[in-house]
Write a protein that holds these residues in place. Structure first.
Motif, PDB file in Angstrom:
ATOM      1  N   VAL A  78      40.251  38.937  49.203  1.00  0.00           N
ATOM      2  CA  VAL A  78      40.800  38.353  48.065  1.00  0.00           C
ATOM      3  C   VAL A  78      41.422  39.517  47.291  1.00  0.00           C
ATOM      4  O   VAL A  78      40.777  40.454  47.102  1.00  0.00           O
ATOM      5  N   HIS A  79      42.687  39.303  46.866  1.00  0.00           N
ATOM      6  CA  HIS A  79      43.366  40.361  46.302  1.00  0.00           C
ATOM      7  C   HIS A  79      43.569  39.833  44.802  1.00  0.00           C
ATOM      8  O   HIS A  79      43.986  39.026  44.628  1.00  0.00           O
ATOM      9  N   LEU A  80      42.840  40.784  43.943  1.00  0.00           N
ATOM     10  CA  LEU A  80      42.986  40.350  42.333  1.00  0.00           C
ATOM     11  C   LEU A  80      44.006  41.455  41.700  1.00  0.00           C
ATOM     12  O   LEU A  80      44.140  42.481  42.480  1.00  0.00           O
ATOM     13  N   ALA A  81      44.359  41.040  40.658  1.00  0.00           N
ATOM     14  CA  ALA A  81      45.214  41.964  40.051  1.00  0.00           C
ATOM     15  C   ALA A  81      44.808  43.200  39.384  1.00  0.00           C
ATOM     16  O   ALA A  81      45.435  44.178  39.014  1.00  0.00           O
ATOM     17  N   TYR A  82      43.412  43.264  39.261  1.00  0.00           N
ATOM     18  CA  TYR A  82      42.494  44.217  38.581  1.00  0.00           C
ATOM     19  C   TYR A  82      41.555  44.760  39.380  1.00  0.00           C
ATOM     20  O   TYR A  82      41.004  44.058  40.109  1.00  0.00           O
ATOM     21  N   GLY A  83      40.996  45.793  38.965  1.00  0.00           N
ATOM     22  CA  GLY A  83      39.959  46.505  39.841  1.00  0.00           C
ATOM     23  C   GLY A  83      38.483  45.748  39.801  1.00  0.00           C
ATOM     24  O   GLY A  83      38.395  45.018  38.641  1.00  0.00           O
ATOM     25  N   ILE A  84      37.516  46.056  40.606  1.00  0.00           N
ATOM     26  CA  ILE A  84      36.399  45.459  40.697  1.00  0.00           C
ATOM     27  C   ILE A  84      35.276  46.606  40.634  1.00  0.00           C
ATOM     28  O   ILE A  84      35.035  47.328  41.722  1.00  0.00           O
ATOM     29  N   VAL A  85      34.452  46.735  39.642  1.00  0.00           N
ATOM     30  CA  VAL A  85      33.263  47.338  39.480  1.00  0.00           C
ATOM     31  C   VAL A  85      32.087  46.753  39.551  1.00  0.00           C
ATOM     32  O   VAL A  85      30.971  47.069  40.273  1.00  0.00           O
ATOM     33  N   SER A  86      32.306  45.443  39.179  1.00  0.00           N
ATOM     34  CA  SER A  86      30.957  44.451  39.205  1.00  0.00           C
ATOM     35  C   SER A  86      30.548  44.254  40.574  1.00  0.00           C
ATOM     36  O   SER A  86      31.116  44.506  41.417  1.00  0.00           O
ATOM     37  N   THR A  95      27.741  30.924  48.097  1.00  0.00           N
ATOM     38  CA  THR A  95      28.714  31.272  47.253  1.00  0.00           C
ATOM     39  C   THR A  95      28.545  32.863  46.514  1.00  0.00           C
ATOM     40  O   THR A  95      27.502  33.020  46.278  1.00  0.00           O
ATOM     41  N   ILE A  96      29.811  33.292  46.376  1.00  0.00           N
ATOM     42  CA  ILE A  96      29.663  34.814  46.065  1.00  0.00           C
ATOM     43  C   ILE A  96      30.245  34.923  44.606  1.00  0.00           C
ATOM     44  O   ILE A  96      31.396  34.459  44.531  1.00  0.00           O
ATOM     45  N   TYR A  97      29.631  35.334  43.674  1.00  0.00           N
ATOM     46  CA  TYR A  97      29.812  35.583  42.307  1.00  0.00           C
ATOM     47  C   TYR A  97      30.192  37.057  41.943  1.00  0.00           C
ATOM     48  O   TYR A  97      29.423  37.863  42.258  1.00  0.00           O
ATOM     49  N   VAL A  98      31.172  37.466  41.359  1.00  0.00           N
ATOM     50  CA  VAL A  98      31.525  38.808  40.986  1.00  0.00           C
ATOM     51  C   VAL A  98      32.369  38.863  39.563  1.00  0.00           C
ATOM     52  O   VAL A  98      33.368  37.958  39.414  1.00  0.00           O
ATOM     53  N   GLY A  99      32.230  39.897  38.889  1.00  0.00           N
ATOM     54  CA  GLY A  99      33.096  40.058  37.830  1.00  0.00           C
ATOM     55  C   GLY A  99      34.258  40.990  38.226  1.00  0.00           C
ATOM     56  O   GLY A  99      34.157  41.701  39.264  1.00  0.00           O
ATOM     57  N   ALA A 100      35.404  40.981  37.314  1.00  0.00           N
ATOM     58  CA  ALA A 100      36.565  41.986  37.448  1.00  0.00           C
ATOM     59  C   ALA A 100      37.109  42.273  36.310  1.00  0.00           C
ATOM     60  O   ALA A 100      36.889  41.845  35.215  1.00  0.00           O
ATOM     61  N   ASP A 101      38.081  43.475  36.403  1.00  0.00           N
ATOM     62  CA  ASP A 101      38.667  43.953  35.215  1.00  0.00           C
ATOM     63  C   ASP A 101      39.765  43.115  34.807  1.00  0.00           C
ATOM     64  O   ASP A 101      40.287  43.303  33.752  1.00  0.00           O
ATOM     65  N   ASP A 102      39.935  42.119  35.425  1.00  0.00           N
ATOM     66  CA  ASP A 102      40.941  40.863  34.835  1.00  0.00           C
ATOM     67  C   ASP A 102      40.167  39.990  33.788  1.00  0.00           C
ATOM     68  O   ASP A 102      40.693  38.971  33.341  1.00  0.00           O
ATOM     69  N   GLN A 103      39.056  40.343  33.584  1.00  0.00           N
ATOM     70  CA  GLN A 103      38.159  39.675  32.461  1.00  0.00           C
ATOM     71  C   GLN A 103      37.549  38.454  32.805  1.00  0.00           C
ATOM     72  O   GLN A 103      36.787  37.897  32.186  1.00  0.00           O
ATOM     73  N   GLY A 402      41.176  46.275  43.366  1.00  0.00           N
ATOM     74  CA  GLY A 402      41.174  44.811  43.059  1.00  0.00           C
ATOM     75  C   GLY A 402      41.211  43.902  44.302  1.00  0.00           C
ATOM     76  O   GLY A 402      41.362  42.865  44.120  1.00  0.00           O
ATOM     77  N   ASP A 403      40.786  44.398  45.377  1.00  0.00           N
ATOM     78  CA  ASP A 403      40.103  43.694  46.789  1.00  0.00           C
ATOM     79  C   ASP A 403      38.977  43.563  46.874  1.00  0.00           C
ATOM     80  O   ASP A 403      37.948  44.437  46.599  1.00  0.00           O
ATOM     81  N   PHE A 404      38.405  42.411  47.333  1.00  0.00           N
ATOM     82  CA  PHE A 404      36.935  41.970  47.256  1.00  0.00           C
ATOM     83  C   PHE A 404      36.984  41.169  48.832  1.00  0.00           C
ATOM     84  O   PHE A 404      37.742  40.563  49.315  1.00  0.00           O
ATOM     85  N   TYR A 405      36.098  41.864  49.729  1.00  0.00           N
ATOM     86  CA  TYR A 405      35.990  42.181  51.023  1.00  0.00           C
ATOM     87  C   TYR A 405      34.925  41.473  51.625  1.00  0.00           C
ATOM     88  O   TYR A 405      33.664  41.430  50.868  1.00  0.00           O
ATOM     89  N   ALA A 406      34.753  40.452  52.352  1.00  0.00           N
ATOM     90  CA  ALA A 406      33.831  39.824  53.217  1.00  0.00           C
ATOM     91  C   ALA A 406      33.989  40.380  54.748  1.00  0.00           C
ATOM     92  O   ALA A 406      34.971  40.088  55.464  1.00  0.00           O
TER      93      ALA A 406
END
Length: 490
Positions: A78-86, A95-103, A402-406
């Motif tokens: 999944v490609h998000l517009a902002y980075g992922i530190v969470s 279901t996978i839950y994760v926060g991102a810098d897109d707030q 900003g990429d989330f990998y499975a």
């Protein structure tokens, strides 16, 4: 860690134990077998990875096998517009839950990564905190807008609690609904997150200066959390200091502690030491890597008590429970920048002891139990998120790009129960495992994987085994052989 296989070659024959000795060893086993069949005990279903670092002890260890070889390709991205530190958490339904810098707090479906909700749950700032999943489906997490949020599994707000600082700490949850979480305002908060409490405060413990550390909860209810005052704090369930003074290190504690089976607390510091601290707040030992390689990641604890951690020098280290080095290996490509501030990704340990960790060199690493690198995969951006493993060994992780990998789980599933490898589950397999449990024989690593059959998937969130071989495995094998176990058998 898996036991070493017996050495090949000449060996002395082991004397057969006397019948009295065998009877004495088997008596408690027979009694337990009878009690089990009479009771029909079941265990509750659990999510695959419900909280930061997997469990309340922050072991970072799961009972499933992760990917054994380098995946040919991700299962999805999944490609998000902002980075992922969470770091991701995984619910009982996958279901996978994760926060991102897109707030936003995102909920991804395991099949193809599509968003479960029409849109992510939006807060007022970045989300570095990792979500914690309650048994009723409630999702609790912090945001750098200074707040703690609880939302439903449909992505609707239940309550929120405002602190006076950014909340990068990941919450710990108790069965009664209590939420523990730290804030950069220097406090540890206890919040009543139950349906009756609705996010009301229970107590506040101050004196941490600031903290991004996530609280870990001991068997007696003690809450341990690090602070930028350089100290490890122990707090009672009533919100009082347990120790006369915090356990002080020579640098900030930015990562979280992990607990050993005996209650020992393991925590890293920017002073370049990994500390083992007793439940009484006394130093047991320390392992020094040097201040230039300060530690701001959280350690993981293996099933045999081994401690895994990454330091700012790019080395993944495995320590024995006495603090001696078992092995170390680099998880930083030659020429890549080595700096403690870049290392946030923490190790995740699979059922077989394989360690998974992300690196600022853009790669996700898998490291075997002997410290050799099994495989690595370039994700195209720095990795500060920590990997999590799903119920079938799927691996999930985010990047600063900003990429989330499975990644898919292991290609081959172990033949559960077929300990002797003859293609069927029968009384010979029961005897092999029983002999191991009572100390009369040693199983090879392959046999141990096949023998770890309890609990079964119907009572274990779809998973098989718990990472150890014990009486429960003997019981389930025996029930299978005599036709009493109807639980699905892989």
């Amino acid at each position: 860690m898996l036991e070493r296989p017996p050495r090949c070659g000449h060996h002395r024959a082991r004397p057969i134990a006397s019948s009295r000795r065998i009877t004495r060893r088997l008596a408690p086993v027979v009694i337990s077998l009878a009690a089990f069949f009479a009771s029909g005990v079941h265990t509750a279903c659990q999510a695959a990875w419900p909280v930061y670092r997997h469990d309340p002890q922050h072991s970072g260890r799961t009972v499933v096998l992760g990917p054994q070889t380098r995946p040919a390709a991700p299962q999805w991205v999944v490609h998000l517009a902002y980075g992922i530190v969470s770091s991701p958490s995984i619910g009982a339904d996958g279901t996978i839950y994760v926060g991102a810098d897109d707030q936003g707090l995102h909920a991804f479906l395991p099949g193809d990564g599509s968003e479960q909700w029409a849109s992510p749950f939006i807060t007022g700032h970045w989300i570095s905190s990792s979500p914690a999943l309650a048994a009723d489906g409630t999702i609790v997490f912090g945001s750098e807008d200074n707040s703690v949020y609880a939302i439903t599994s449909q992505g609707r707000l239940k309550w929120h609690y405002a602190t006076s600082g950014a909340v990068a700490s990941s919450p710990a949850l108790l069965d009664d609904g209590t939420v523990y979480v730290g804030s950069m305002d220097g406090s540890l908060y206890a919040i009543d997150g139950s349906n009756f409490g609705g996010g009301t405060p229970k107590w506040t413990y101050s004196g941490l200066v600031a903290t991004s550390s996530s609280p870990v909860v001991g068997a007696d209810g003690t809450v341990y959390i690090g602070g930028q005052d350089n100290g490890l704090h122990a707090v009672t369930p009533a919100g009082d200091a347990k120790w006369a003074a915090p356990f002080m290190t020579g640098g900030e504690i930015r990562g979280s502690a992990a607990l050993g089976a005996d209650g020992t607390i393991y925590v890293g510091s920017l002073d370049g030491n990994l500390y083992a601290v007793s439940p009484e707040g006394k130093e047991v030992w320390r392992y020094t890597v040097g201040a230039a390689a300060g530690i701001q990641t959280s350690p993981a604890v293996g099933s045999d008590g081994a401690i895994f951690f990454v330091a700012g020098d790019g080395m993944l280290r495995c320590l024995n429970s006495d603090g001696t080095l078992r092995w170390s290996t680099s998880v930083l490509a030659e020429g890549a920048v080595s700096d403690p501030i870049l290392f946030w990704s923490c190790p995740a340990v699979g059922r077989d002891g394989m360690v998974y960790v992300g690196s600022p060199d853009y790669s996700l690493y898998a490291v075997r139990t002997d410290g050799t690198v099994a495989w690595s995969y370039d994700l195209g951006a720095r990795i500060q998120s920590s990997p999590a493993l799903g119920s079938k060994g799927e691996l999930y992780v985010g990047t600063l790009g900003g990429d989330f990998y499975a990644f898919p789980g292991p290609v081959a599933t172990p033949k559960y129960g077929d300990v002797d490898g003859n293609g069927s589950v029968n009384v010979a397999d029961v005897i092999l495992v029983l002999g191991s449990v009572v100390g009369l024989r040693t199983l090879t690593p392959t046999q141990r994987l096949a023998a770890d059959v309890a609990p079964g998937p119907a009572t274990n969130g779809g998973k098989v085994g718990d990472g150890s071989v014990n009486l429960a495995d003997v019981i389930r094998l025996l029930r299978r052989v005599i036709g009493l176990d109807k639980d699905p058998w892989p």
